[in-house]
Design a protein around this motif. Structure first.
Motif, PDB file in Angstrom:
ATOM      1  N   ALA A  20      65.121  45.166  41.497  1.00 38.87           N
ATOM      2  CA  ALA A  20      64.254  45.425  42.643  1.00 38.87           C
ATOM      3  C   ALA A  20      65.125  46.249  43.587  1.00 38.87           C
ATOM      4  CB  ALA A  20      63.822  44.113  43.293  1.00 38.87           C
ATOM      5  N   LEU A  21      64.799  47.515  43.721  1.00 39.51           N
ATOM      6  CA  LEU A  21      65.599  48.438  44.519  1.00 39.51           C
ATOM      7  C   LEU A  21      64.876  48.759  45.820  1.00 39.51           C
ATOM      8  CD1 LEU A  21      67.935  50.436  44.979  1.00 39.51           C
ATOM      9  CD2 LEU A  21      66.600  52.120  43.670  1.00 39.51           C
ATOM     10  N   PHE A  22      65.464  48.314  46.912  1.00 41.48           N
ATOM     11  CA  PHE A  22      64.950  48.678  48.230  1.00 41.48           C
ATOM     12  C   PHE A  22      65.467  50.067  48.574  1.00 41.48           C
ATOM     13  CE2 PHE A  22      64.466  44.108  48.559  1.00 41.48           C
ATOM     14  CZ  PHE A  22      63.298  43.983  49.288  1.00 41.48           C
ATOM     15  N   LEU A  28      61.137  50.329  45.363  1.00 40.23           N
ATOM     16  CA  LEU A  28      60.797  51.390  44.427  1.00 40.23           C
ATOM     17  C   LEU A  28      60.099  50.749  43.226  1.00 40.23           C
ATOM     18  CD1 LEU A  28      60.879  54.278  43.364  1.00 40.23           C
ATOM     19  CD2 LEU A  28      63.186  53.807  42.510  1.00 40.23           C
ATOM     20  N   VAL A  29      58.876  51.175  42.974  1.00 38.29           N
ATOM     21  CA  VAL A  29      58.050  50.600  41.912  1.00 38.29           C
ATOM     22  C   VAL A  29      57.603  51.729  40.984  1.00 38.29           C
ATOM     23  CG1 VAL A  29      55.929  49.325  41.431  1.00 38.29           C
ATOM     24  CG2 VAL A  29      57.282  48.779  43.462  1.00 38.29           C
ATOM     25  N   ILE A  30      57.637  51.440  39.687  1.00 39.53           N
ATOM     26  CA  ILE A  30      57.213  52.401  38.670  1.00 39.53           C
ATOM     27  C   ILE A  30      55.934  51.893  38.024  1.00 39.53           C
ATOM     28  CG2 ILE A  30      57.840  53.474  36.468  1.00 39.53           C
ATOM     29  CD1 ILE A  30      60.800  52.984  37.277  1.00 39.53           C
ATOM     30  N   PHE A  40      53.067  44.858  28.903  1.00 36.65           N
ATOM     31  CA  PHE A  40      52.522  45.135  30.238  1.00 36.65           C
ATOM     32  C   PHE A  40      52.160  46.612  30.441  1.00 36.65           C
ATOM     33  CE2 PHE A  40      55.454  41.509  30.580  1.00 36.65           C
ATOM     34  CZ  PHE A  40      54.554  40.527  30.960  1.00 36.65           C
ATOM     35  N   PRO A  41      51.350  47.179  29.556  1.00 33.49           N
ATOM     36  CA  PRO A  41      50.970  48.585  29.721  1.00 33.49           C
ATOM     37  C   PRO A  41      50.264  48.823  31.055  1.00 33.49           C
ATOM     38  CG  PRO A  41      49.591  47.515  28.063  1.00 33.49           C
ATOM     39  CD  PRO A  41      50.660  46.542  28.440  1.00 33.49           C
ATOM     40  N   GLY A  42      50.651  49.883  31.735  1.00 29.61           N
ATOM     41  CA  GLY A  42      50.025  50.262  32.993  1.00 29.61           C
ATOM     42  C   GLY A  42      50.396  49.412  34.188  1.00 29.61           C
ATOM     43  N   ALA A  43      51.270  48.438  34.021  1.00 31.66           N
ATOM     44  CA  ALA A  43      51.621  47.514  35.113  1.00 31.66           C
ATOM     45  C   ALA A  43      52.635  48.131  36.072  1.00 31.66           C
ATOM     46  CB  ALA A  43      52.175  46.213  34.539  1.00 31.66           C
ATOM     47  N   LEU A  44      52.722  47.538  37.255  1.00 28.14           N
ATOM     48  CA  LEU A  44      53.761  47.901  38.216  1.00 28.14           C
ATOM     49  C   LEU A  44      55.056  47.226  37.790  1.00 28.14           C
ATOM     50  CD1 LEU A  44      51.799  47.492  41.569  1.00 28.14           C
ATOM     51  CD2 LEU A  44      52.261  49.594  40.290  1.00 28.14           C
ATOM     52  N   ASP A  45      56.132  47.973  37.791  1.00 26.55           N
ATOM     53  CA  ASP A  45      57.404  47.531  37.230  1.00 26.55           C
ATOM     54  C   ASP A  45      58.539  47.978  38.140  1.00 26.55           C
ATOM     55  OD1 ASP A  45      59.249  46.559  35.356  1.00 26.55           O
ATOM     56  OD2 ASP A  45      58.789  48.059  33.828  1.00 26.55           O
ATOM     57  N   PHE A  46      59.718  47.451  37.890  1.00 27.13           N
ATOM     58  CA  PHE A  46      60.938  47.887  38.560  1.00 27.13           C
ATOM     59  C   PHE A  46      61.782  48.703  37.580  1.00 27.13           C
ATOM     60  CE2 PHE A  46      60.767  43.763  41.207  1.00 27.13           C
ATOM     61  CZ  PHE A  46      60.068  44.379  42.232  1.00 27.13           C
ATOM     62  N   PRO A  47      62.694  49.526  38.086  1.00 22.99           N
ATOM     63  CA  PRO A  47      63.585  50.261  37.191  1.00 22.99           C
ATOM     64  C   PRO A  47      64.425  49.308  36.336  1.00 22.99           C
ATOM     65  CG  PRO A  47      63.726  51.123  39.430  1.00 22.99           C
ATOM     66  CD  PRO A  47      62.922  49.862  39.489  1.00 22.99           C
ATOM     67  N   GLY A  48      64.706  49.739  35.130  1.00 25.84           N
ATOM     68  CA  GLY A  48      65.550  48.957  34.233  1.00 25.84           C
ATOM     69  C   GLY A  48      64.989  48.976  32.831  1.00 25.84           C
ATOM     70  N   GLY A  49      65.718  48.342  31.925  1.00 26.40           N
ATOM     71  CA  GLY A  49      65.258  48.308  30.552  1.00 26.40           C
ATOM     72  C   GLY A  49      66.262  47.681  29.631  1.00 26.40           C
ATOM     73  N   GLY A 114      56.993  56.209  32.208  1.00 25.73           N
ATOM     74  CA  GLY A 114      56.221  55.843  33.380  1.00 25.73           C
ATOM     75  C   GLY A 114      55.233  56.918  33.787  1.00 25.73           C
ATOM     76  N   GLN A 115      54.193  56.464  34.500  1.00 25.21           N
ATOM     77  CA  GLN A 115      53.151  57.367  34.964  1.00 25.21           C
ATOM     78  C   GLN A 115      53.407  57.905  36.358  1.00 25.21           C
ATOM     79  OE1 GLN A 115      49.058  55.978  34.056  1.00 25.21           O
ATOM     80  NE2 GLN A 115      50.080  54.113  33.346  1.00 25.21           N
ATOM     81  N   GLY A 116      54.262  57.216  37.099  1.00 19.78           N
ATOM     82  CA  GLY A 116      54.553  57.620  38.462  1.00 19.78           C
ATOM     83  C   GLY A 116      55.352  56.544  39.164  1.00 19.78           C
ATOM     84  N   TRP A 117      55.710  56.821  40.409  1.00 24.23           N
ATOM     85  CA  TRP A 117      56.468  55.857  41.190  1.00 24.23           C
ATOM     86  C   TRP A 117      55.883  55.817  42.602  1.00 24.23           C
ATOM     87  CZ3 TRP A 117      58.946  57.473  45.623  1.00 24.23           C
ATOM     88  CH2 TRP A 117      59.156  58.848  45.760  1.00 24.23           C
ATOM     89  N   ALA A 118      56.210  54.734  43.296  1.00 24.57           N
ATOM     90  CA  ALA A 118      55.783  54.574  44.689  1.00 24.57           C
ATOM     91  C   ALA A 118      56.793  53.684  45.404  1.00 24.57           C
ATOM     92  CB  ALA A 118      54.401  53.939  44.758  1.00 24.57           C
ATOM     93  N   LEU A 119      56.809  53.795  46.707  1.00 27.36           N
ATOM     94  CA  LEU A 119      57.552  52.853  47.541  1.00 27.36           C
ATOM     95  C   LEU A 119      56.530  51.955  48.202  1.00 27.36           C
ATOM     96  CD1 LEU A 119      60.183  55.206  49.212  1.00 27.36           C
ATOM     97  CD2 LEU A 119      60.519  53.664  47.272  1.00 27.36           C
TER      98      LEU A 119
END
Length: 145
Positions: A20-22, A28-30, A40-49, A114-119
């Motif tokens: 979880a990156l502030f 920051l959400v992907i 979790f296809p299409g879900a809101l996620d955090f960076p990592g893997g 990912g499809q995009g990112w948002a704060l």
């Protein structure tokens, strides 16, 4: 600010790392790809893997952050870290809470996943019905400390 992340990891086996990156006071959400062959296809996620051979949790997360959002983990301040049981399959995953200055927003570049990112505010992420539930639980746990 460079921060050492290796104090808590004792070298045990693990499968991956997430953060979880502030960026300033927002997370920051992907938006995950919408493919049936991933969890979790299409879900809101955090960076990592997932871990690649021989990586530490920190190296895994640093690589994933560069690949997914173009940010260097070494510039982040670490707020918290903890290992958890994996959600997708048995195994250990590391979860970090990190913070970067709000100016890092200008450096975010979506990679090939990912499809995009948002704060978004933590409250928005926690209330999102389409967020990865385990990540919501981990963020709530940190908030309760």
């Amino acid at each position: 600010m460079a921060t050492s992340y290796s104090r808590a990891w004792g070298g045990e086996s693990f499968d991956g790392a997430k953060a979880a990156l502030f960026v300033g006071d927002r997370l920051l959400v992907i938006r995950r790809d919408d493919r049936p062959d991933i969890a979790f296809p299409g879900a809101l996620d955090f960076p990592g893997g997932g871990r690649e051979s021989g990586e530490s949790p920190e190296a895994t997360l640093a690589r994933e952050m560069r690949e997914e959002v173009g940010l260097e983990m070494g510039r982040a301040e670490m707020l918290w870290q903890r290992s958890f049981d994996g959600v997708i399959r048995p195994g250990l995953v590391w979860f970090y809470l990190l913070r970067m200055a709000a100016t890092a927003e200008a450096e975010i570049v979506l990679g090939d996943e990912g499809q995009g990112w948002a704060l978004m505010t933590p409250e928005t992420f926690l209330a999102a019905p389409d967020a990865v539930p385990a990540l919501q639980a981990r963020l709530r746990l940190w908030q309760s400390l």
